[in-house]
Enzyme design. Sequence first.
Site, PDB file in Angstrom:
ATOM      1  N   CYS A 198       0.832  -1.216   0.000  1.00  0.00           N
ATOM      2  CA  CYS A 198       0.000   0.000   0.000  1.00  0.00           C
ATOM      3  C   CYS A 198       0.867   1.268   0.000  1.00  0.00           C
ATOM      4  O   CYS A 198       1.839   1.368   0.750  1.00  0.00           O
ATOM      5  CB  CYS A 198      -0.909  -0.012   1.230  1.00  0.00           C
ATOM      6  SG  CYS A 198      -2.040   1.386   1.270  1.00  0.00           S
ATOM      7  N   CYS A 233       0.659   4.554   6.931  1.00  0.00           N
ATOM      8  CA  CYS A 233       0.080   4.383   8.269  1.00  0.00           C
ATOM      9  C   CYS A 233       1.042   3.577   9.154  1.00  0.00           C
ATOM     10  O   CYS A 233       1.365   2.429   8.838  1.00  0.00           O
ATOM     11  CB  CYS A 233      -1.260   3.658   8.161  1.00  0.00           C
ATOM     12  SG  CYS A 233      -2.313   4.327   6.854  1.00  0.00           S
ATOM     13  N   CYS A 263       0.356  -0.113  10.275  1.00  0.00           N
ATOM     14  CA  CYS A 263      -0.156  -1.122   9.343  1.00  0.00           C
ATOM     15  C   CYS A 263       0.919  -1.987   8.695  1.00  0.00           C
ATOM     16  O   CYS A 263       1.857  -1.475   8.077  1.00  0.00           O
ATOM     17  CB  CYS A 263      -0.994  -0.443   8.259  1.00  0.00           C
ATOM     18  SG  CYS A 263      -1.772  -1.649   7.163  1.00  0.00           S
ATOM     19  N   CYS A 320     -16.808  -8.876   5.226  1.00  0.00           N
ATOM     20  CA  CYS A 320     -16.094  -7.613   5.009  1.00  0.00           C
ATOM     21  C   CYS A 320     -14.818  -7.874   4.217  1.00  0.00           C
ATOM     22  O   CYS A 320     -14.021  -8.739   4.600  1.00  0.00           O
ATOM     23  CB  CYS A 320     -15.690  -6.987   6.327  1.00  0.00           C
ATOM     24  SG  CYS A 320     -17.013  -6.928   7.540  1.00  0.00           S
ATOM     25  N   CYS A 367     -19.618  -5.633   3.383  1.00  0.00           N
ATOM     26  CA  CYS A 367     -18.894  -4.403   3.725  1.00  0.00           C
ATOM     27  C   CYS A 367     -17.563  -4.441   2.974  1.00  0.00           C
ATOM     28  O   CYS A 367     -16.976  -5.513   2.837  1.00  0.00           O
ATOM     29  CB  CYS A 367     -18.636  -4.369   5.226  1.00  0.00           C
ATOM     30  SG  CYS A 367     -17.660  -2.944   5.774  1.00  0.00           S
ATOM     31  N   CYS A 389     -19.332   2.412   8.399  1.00  0.00           N
ATOM     32  CA  CYS A 389     -18.611   1.707   9.462  1.00  0.00           C
ATOM     33  C   CYS A 389     -17.354   2.521   9.706  1.00  0.00           C
ATOM     34  O   CYS A 389     -16.509   2.637   8.811  1.00  0.00           O
ATOM     35  CB  CYS A 389     -18.262   0.290   8.992  1.00  0.00           C
ATOM     36  SG  CYS A 389     -17.144  -0.579  10.113  1.00  0.00           S
ATOM     37  N   ARG A 402     -18.063  -2.343  17.704  1.00  0.00           N
ATOM     38  CA  ARG A 402     -17.382  -3.623  17.448  1.00  0.00           C
ATOM     39  C   ARG A 402     -16.050  -3.716  18.168  1.00  0.00           C
ATOM     40  O   ARG A 402     -15.188  -2.844  18.033  1.00  0.00           O
ATOM     41  CB  ARG A 402     -17.170  -3.837  15.943  1.00  0.00           C
ATOM     42  CG  ARG A 402     -16.510  -5.193  15.657  1.00  0.00           C
ATOM     43  CD  ARG A 402     -16.485  -5.572  14.188  1.00  0.00           C
ATOM     44  NE  ARG A 402     -17.775  -5.358  13.578  1.00  0.00           N
ATOM     45  CZ  ARG A 402     -17.993  -4.497  12.586  1.00  0.00           C
ATOM     46  NH1 ARG A 402     -17.004  -3.820  12.069  1.00  0.00           N
ATOM     47  NH2 ARG A 402     -19.208  -4.346  12.097  1.00  0.00           N
TER      48      ARG A 402
HETATM   49  N1  SAM Z   1      -6.570   0.755   3.031  1.00  0.00           N
HETATM   50  C1  SAM Z   1      -7.873   0.987   3.513  1.00  0.00           C
HETATM   51  C2  SAM Z   1      -7.931   2.013   4.611  1.00  0.00           C
HETATM   52  O1  SAM Z   1      -6.951   2.217   5.317  1.00  0.00           O
HETATM   53  O2  SAM Z   1      -8.997   2.592   4.789  1.00  0.00           O
HETATM   54  C3  SAM Z   1      -8.551  -0.282   4.003  1.00  0.00           C
HETATM   55  C4  SAM Z   1      -7.764  -1.341   4.741  1.00  0.00           C
HETATM   56  S1  SAM Z   1      -7.052  -0.833   6.308  1.00  0.00           S
HETATM   57  C5  SAM Z   1      -6.043  -2.246   6.715  1.00  0.00           C
HETATM   58  C6  SAM Z   1      -8.446  -0.878   7.414  1.00  0.00           C
HETATM   59  C7  SAM Z   1      -8.228  -0.535   8.866  1.00  0.00           C
HETATM   60  O3  SAM Z   1      -7.492  -1.554   9.525  1.00  0.00           O
HETATM   61  C8  SAM Z   1      -7.431   0.708   9.201  1.00  0.00           C
HETATM   62  O4  SAM Z   1      -8.172   1.873   9.084  1.00  0.00           O
HETATM   63  C9  SAM Z   1      -7.067   0.460  10.643  1.00  0.00           C
HETATM   64  O5  SAM Z   1      -8.042   1.001  11.503  1.00  0.00           O
HETATM   65  C10 SAM Z   1      -7.059  -1.066  10.757  1.00  0.00           C
HETATM   66  N2  SAM Z   1      -5.720  -1.575  11.042  1.00  0.00           N
HETATM   67  C11 SAM Z   1      -4.700  -1.705  10.176  1.00  0.00           C
HETATM   68  N3  SAM Z   1      -3.617  -2.213  10.781  1.00  0.00           N
HETATM   69  C12 SAM Z   1      -3.947  -2.410  12.073  1.00  0.00           C
HETATM   70  C13 SAM Z   1      -3.243  -2.898  13.210  1.00  0.00           C
HETATM   71  N4  SAM Z   1      -1.972  -3.281  13.130  1.00  0.00           N
HETATM   72  N5  SAM Z   1      -3.897  -2.971  14.385  1.00  0.00           N
HETATM   73  C14 SAM Z   1      -5.195  -2.581  14.463  1.00  0.00           C
HETATM   74  N6  SAM Z   1      -5.911  -2.101  13.432  1.00  0.00           N
HETATM   75  C15 SAM Z   1      -5.291  -2.006  12.252  1.00  0.00           C
HETATM   76 FE1  SF4 Z   2      -2.813   1.163   3.403  1.00  0.00          FE
HETATM   77 FE2  SF4 Z   2      -2.767  -0.089   5.730  1.00  0.00          FE
HETATM   78 FE3  SF4 Z   2      -3.014   2.533   5.682  1.00  0.00          FE
HETATM   79 FE4  SF4 Z   2      -5.051   0.985   4.806  1.00  0.00          FE
HETATM   80  S1  SF4 Z   2      -4.262   1.119   6.896  1.00  0.00           S
HETATM   81  S2  SF4 Z   2      -4.230   2.833   3.844  1.00  0.00           S
HETATM   82  S3  SF4 Z   2      -3.878  -0.720   3.946  1.00  0.00           S
HETATM   83  S4  SF4 Z   2      -1.230   1.367   4.966  1.00  0.00           S
END
Ligand code: SAM
Ligand code: SF4
Length: 332
Positions: free
Chosen positions: A54, A58, A61, A98, A129, A189, A261
């Site tokens: 990606c 973040c 992530c 989802c 979702c 959500c 949730r």
């Molecule tokens: N890329 C899209 C986005 O960020 O909206 C969708 C997928 S992203 C993985 C969805 C959500 O997963 C993020 O907004 C975050 O809240 C959650 N998430 C990702 N990594 C995480 C982690 N290590 N621990 C807890 N929640 C996590």
């Molecule tokens: Fe990309 Fe992960 Fe951020 Fe979603 S949470 S935008 S998958 S880096």
Amino acid sequence: MTVLRHDWTVDEVQALYDLPFMDLLHRAHTVHRENFNPSEIQFSSLMSIKTGGCPEDCNYCPQSAHHGTDLEKEQLAQLDQVMEQAQAAKDRGATRFCMGAAWKNPNARDFPVVLEMIRSVKSIGMECCVTLGSLDEEQTQQLKEAGLDYYNHNLDTSPEHYENIITTRKFQDRLDTLEKVRDAGISVCCGGILGLGEGETDRARLMMELANMPAHPDSVPINLLVRVKGTPLEHAESIDPFIFVRTVAVARIMMPHSHVRLSAGRESMDDSTQALCFFAGANSVFFGEKLLTTPNQQADQDMKLLERLDLRPQESKLDEPVSGKADHALSA
Ligand code: SAM
Ligand code: SF4
Ligand code: DTB
């Protein structure tokens, strides 16, 4: 009748957090009982349809291309893989499927395939979702037409802490996409993550932002950070579990009609903490052995926990109207 408010101040939210723990839980549980059957838990199942690589950064992530995690980047999943997992989730009692993609936003080649996945999941009688990153108006319209029930798009943390966690987009970008989703008549959500090194004011501000949106999100996922090797937050300090429980209680009081949730992080939480979360008003979980890329609490352990707590899976709500239902009075 429960009054739905969208004008919370940070001091009011902080005052909820600061209530004596027993008073806070009593108040949250009372609100919960007024609006939901306290014995029912909604089950959602997750699948990563496009993993890793990606472009966003973040800090939490494992799927960000900016971090050195061990995760293998994958192409978009095939429709038959999706349907196999959706059917298996349904057979285990999940009512919502989802699908998550590691995108900043969907591209023109893959988006129609995702629309087909949504139509197929809907055809087996499950709520659907997706979480695909930022969207434009045409995309939200197409998602609605494909029958999408919910769009997940988290605020993740407070506006003030946001740039310490993500630099490739702005907090406002998230609000903009959420507005388009709402306008298209798709249920929202939207929640956040605790354990990102935020302070107590950040947690109160996150709750305030969620509740002060024009309509309360229909689902509010509260994630506990899953600390993944190779991410900048790999060694983040863990938070007191009772802060997590307090946050669930505050969410329940502020967004009385929303499903709250208990999301990522249950694997590192003991059963008693989860039980307290259910008492405080959490009434939905991610169910199944995997979240997107990390392990989830095992399904048989979940069934045992529900049984020990005399809780039962909620039946499908497919016959209810969608779009902003959390923000309408459910009962007098
Ligand atoms: N890329 C899209 C986005 O960020 O909206 C969708 C997928 S992203 C993985 C969805 C959500 O997963 C993020 O907004 C975050 O809240 C959650 N998430 C990702 N990594 C995480 C982690 N290590 N621990 C807890 N929640 C996590
Ligand atoms: Fe990309 Fe992960 Fe951020 Fe979603 S949470 S935008 S998958 S880096
Ligand atoms: C949400 O709030 N949590 C889910 C879902 N929405 C998409 C994702 C959790 C991801 C946890 C880390 C992983 O498994 O990659």
